[in-house]
Design an enzyme around this catalytic site. Structure first.
Site, PDB file in Angstrom:
ATOM      1  N   HIS A 155     -27.792 -38.703 -24.479  1.00 31.50           N
ATOM      2  CA  HIS A 155     -27.199 -38.245 -25.931  1.00 31.50           C
ATOM      3  C   HIS A 155     -26.709 -39.155 -26.825  1.00 31.50           C
ATOM      4  CE1 HIS A 155     -27.020 -34.118 -25.685  1.00 31.50           C
ATOM      5  NE2 HIS A 155     -26.060 -34.286 -24.213  1.00 31.50           N
ATOM      6  N   GLU A 183     -22.761 -29.740 -14.816  1.00 30.64           N
ATOM      7  CA  GLU A 183     -21.800 -28.960 -16.000  1.00 30.64           C
ATOM      8  C   GLU A 183     -22.731 -27.695 -16.711  1.00 30.64           C
ATOM      9  OE1 GLU A 183     -23.939 -31.822 -18.862  1.00 30.64           O
ATOM     10  OE2 GLU A 183     -25.378 -31.926 -17.290  1.00 30.64           O
ATOM     11  N   ASP A 211     -20.458 -29.194 -21.933  1.00 33.49           N
ATOM     12  CA  ASP A 211     -21.563 -27.963 -21.877  1.00 33.49           C
ATOM     13  C   ASP A 211     -20.897 -27.372 -20.512  1.00 33.49           C
ATOM     14  OD1 ASP A 211     -23.541 -29.173 -23.276  1.00 33.49           O
ATOM     15  OD2 ASP A 211     -24.424 -30.663 -21.563  1.00 33.49           O
TER      16      ASP A 211
END
Length: 255
Positions: free
Chosen positions: A46, A147, A173
Site C-alpha cells: 500500500h 486480515e 482489512d
C-alpha cells in the site's frame, strides 16, 4: 555495521517496536533506522515504494544495523524471493486465508529442500559469508498476514504451519471483512474478538504475532501477546507534525 538478527530478537520474547515506512524516501529510512527501533517495515503493498527505491531504503536502513522487513504486494514467489535477495530479513505476505496459502508463502521464503526459493541471493551474501541455503533459511522470517474473517476461521491451522514464523494482523482489512468501517483501533466488540482469537491461537501454537496498533500505546496488545508492533508510521507522523506546527504558528501569529 553488522545488521542485527530479527529472528534472534524475536527469540527474546519481548515486544519488538518498529517503524512503518510507506513513503519512498531512503534518507528518511536511514534516519529512522538510527533511532533505536527494533525493526523497520517497508511497505510495497500500500506504500508508494517501487523496487529501486525499496533497494535504496534497505541499504539505508542497513547502515544502522536495524533489521528490515518488506510487505510484498501478494503471495507471489518471485516477488518474495526478490525482496529477500535485496536484503529484507522478513517478508509480510498479505491476505493469507488458508494453511495452504501460508505454506505457499513460507516455501517461497525457503530454499530447497524446505521450500522453493530460487538460488541467487545478492545483498545477504555480502554480510553473511559463506552464504548457504541453511543461512538463508535462518535469516528469512516469514509473516503470514491474516486480515479477513475467513482467515480467522482457519487461524488455528494457519498458526500451526511449521514454516510460518509470524502471523501478522491487518486490523483495517479485518474490520472491513467483518462489515465494519476500516479501522486500526479495536473499538467494536466483534473487531476485538477477532483479534483476540488470532492472538490466542498464536500463543497456543507458539507462533510469533504482530499487529498494526492505532497509537504508540501498545499496552493492550502486549498483554495479548503480540510480538511485533510498529509504533511509528511515516506519512501520518508527517501530517500530524506539519498540522501541529501550522496550528501553533497561526496561533502565535494571531491568525
Amino acid at each position: 555495521m553488522t545488521t542485527r538478527s530479527l529472528r534472534e530478537a524475536l527469540g527474546t520474547g519481548r515486544p519488538l517496536l518498529g517503524a512503518w515506512l510507506q513513503m519512498p524516501n531512503p534518507v528518511a529510512a536511514e534516519a529512522v533506522g538510527h533511532l533505536g527501533f527494533d525493526w523497520v517495515g517497508i511497505d510495497t503493498q500500500h506504500g508508494l515504494i517501487g523496487y529501486e527505491t525499496m533497494l535504496a531504503m534497505l541499504q539505508a536502513v542497513a547502515v544502522s544495523g536495524t533489521p528490515a522487513v518488506v510487505r510484498v504486494s501478494g503471495n507471489i514467489s518471485g516477488e518474495i524471493g526478490r525482496a529477500l535477495d535485496t536484503g529484507a530479513q522478513g517478508i509480510i505476505v498479505p491476505l493469507v486465508e488458508t494453511p495452504e496459502e501460508a505454506r505457499r508463502a513460507a516455501r517461497a521464503c525457503r530454499y530447497p529442500p524446505r521450500g522453493r526459493r530460487s538460488w541467487g541471493a545478492m545483498r545477504p551474501a555480502f554480510t553473511n559469508s559463506p552464504y548457504s541455503p541453511v543461512v538463508g533459511d535462518d535469516l528469512a522470517v516469514c509473516f503470514a498476514m491474516v486480515e479477513t474473517v475467513a482467515g480467522v476461521e482457519r487461524i488455528g491451522d494457519i498458526a500451526a504451519v511449521e514454516e510460518v514464523d509470524v502471523v501478522y494482523v491487518g486490523p483495517s482489512d479485518l474490520a472491513s471483512s467483518a462489515g465494519l468501517p476500516p479501522m486500526l483501533a479495536l473499538q467494536h466488540p466483534e473487531h476485538r474478538e477477532l483479534v483476540e482469537r488470532i492472538a490466542e491461537a498464536c500463543n497456543g501454537a507458539g507462533t510469533w504475532s504482530g499487529i498494526h496498533p492505532p497509537s504508540p500505546d501498545v499496552s493492550d496488545y502486549a498483554k495479548m501477546g503480540f510480538n511485533l508492533l510498529p509504533v511509528y508510521r511515516d506519512l501520518p507522523a508527517l501530517q500530524e507534525g506539519a498540522s501541529a506546527a501550522l496550528a501553533t504558528a497561526r496561533a502565535t501569529a494571531g491568525q
